[in-house]
Design a protein around this motif. Structure first.
Motif, mmCIF file in Angstrom:
data_model
loop_
_atom_site.group_PDB
_atom_site.id
_atom_site.type_symbol
_atom_site.label_atom_id
_atom_site.label_comp_id
_atom_site.label_asym_id
_atom_site.label_seq_id
_atom_site.Cartn_x
_atom_site.Cartn_y
_atom_site.Cartn_z
ATOM 1 N N CYS A 54 36.528 41.725 35.583
ATOM 2 C CA CYS A 54 37.565 41.565 35.486
ATOM 3 C C CYS A 54 38.223 41.969 34.278
ATOM 4 O O CYS A 54 37.928 41.940 33.065
ATOM 5 C CB CYS A 54 38.350 40.219 35.428
ATOM 6 N N SER A 93 39.436 41.483 43.594
ATOM 7 C CA SER A 93 40.184 40.333 42.851
ATOM 8 C C SER A 93 39.363 39.592 41.954
ATOM 9 O O SER A 93 37.972 39.658 42.104
ATOM 10 C CB SER A 93 40.714 39.423 44.024
ATOM 11 N N CYS A 94 39.810 38.692 41.159
ATOM 12 C CA CYS A 94 38.931 37.870 40.150
ATOM 13 C C CYS A 94 39.177 36.503 40.662
ATOM 14 O O CYS A 94 40.358 35.725 40.890
ATOM 15 C CB CYS A 94 39.544 38.157 38.614
ATOM 16 N N SER A 95 38.067 35.840 41.024
ATOM 17 C CA SER A 95 37.855 34.411 41.458
ATOM 18 C C SER A 95 38.451 33.422 40.144
ATOM 19 O O SER A 95 38.975 32.277 40.515
ATOM 20 C CB SER A 95 36.650 33.957 42.011
ATOM 21 N N LYS A 96 38.314 33.668 39.086
ATOM 22 C CA LYS A 96 38.714 32.972 38.024
ATOM 23 C C LYS A 96 40.225 32.980 37.473
ATOM 24 O O LYS A 96 40.791 31.939 37.430
ATOM 25 C CB LYS A 96 37.853 33.519 36.575
ATOM 26 N N CYS A 97 40.711 34.212 37.244
ATOM 27 C CA CYS A 97 41.990 34.186 36.505
ATOM 28 C C CYS A 97 43.102 34.575 37.879
ATOM 29 O O CYS A 97 44.193 34.641 37.662
ATOM 30 C CB CYS A 97 42.022 35.434 35.530
ATOM 31 N N LYS A 98 42.459 34.968 39.079
ATOM 32 C CA LYS A 98 43.381 35.329 40.208
ATOM 33 C C LYS A 98 44.188 36.648 40.137
ATOM 34 O O LYS A 98 44.814 36.849 41.363
ATOM 35 C CB LYS A 98 44.234 34.034 40.582
ATOM 36 N N LYS A 99 43.894 37.504 39.133
ATOM 37 C CA LYS A 99 44.499 38.725 39.434
ATOM 38 C C LYS A 99 43.734 39.658 40.280
ATOM 39 O O LYS A 99 42.487 39.449 40.560
ATOM 40 C CB LYS A 99 44.617 39.368 37.936
#
Length: 63
Positions: free
Chosen positions: A28, A48-54
């Protein structure tokens, strides 16, 4: 510069790697989390990023 343009610049390295066929090397651009999720949705690619949701979604490359 618009928010969309800034987001595209942030995601550019990730997009380059997807186009180059190396989606497993992605992290990310905002939080450096690995791995990113790459999926096909309605003829577009969503990264998509599962951590920050961006995320970024569009027609970038054919898988």
């Amino acid at each position: 510069m618009s928010d969309d343009e800034e987001a595209l610049i942030a995601w550019q390295d990730v997009l380059d790697m997807v186009v180059a066929g190396r989606p497993d090397d992605l992290s990310c651009p905002y939080c450096s989390h690995r791995p990113l999720t790459v999926e096909e949705i309605d003829n577009t690619t969503r990264i998509s990023c599962s951590k920050c949701k961006k995320f970024v979604q569009g027609r970038f490359a054919a898988f």
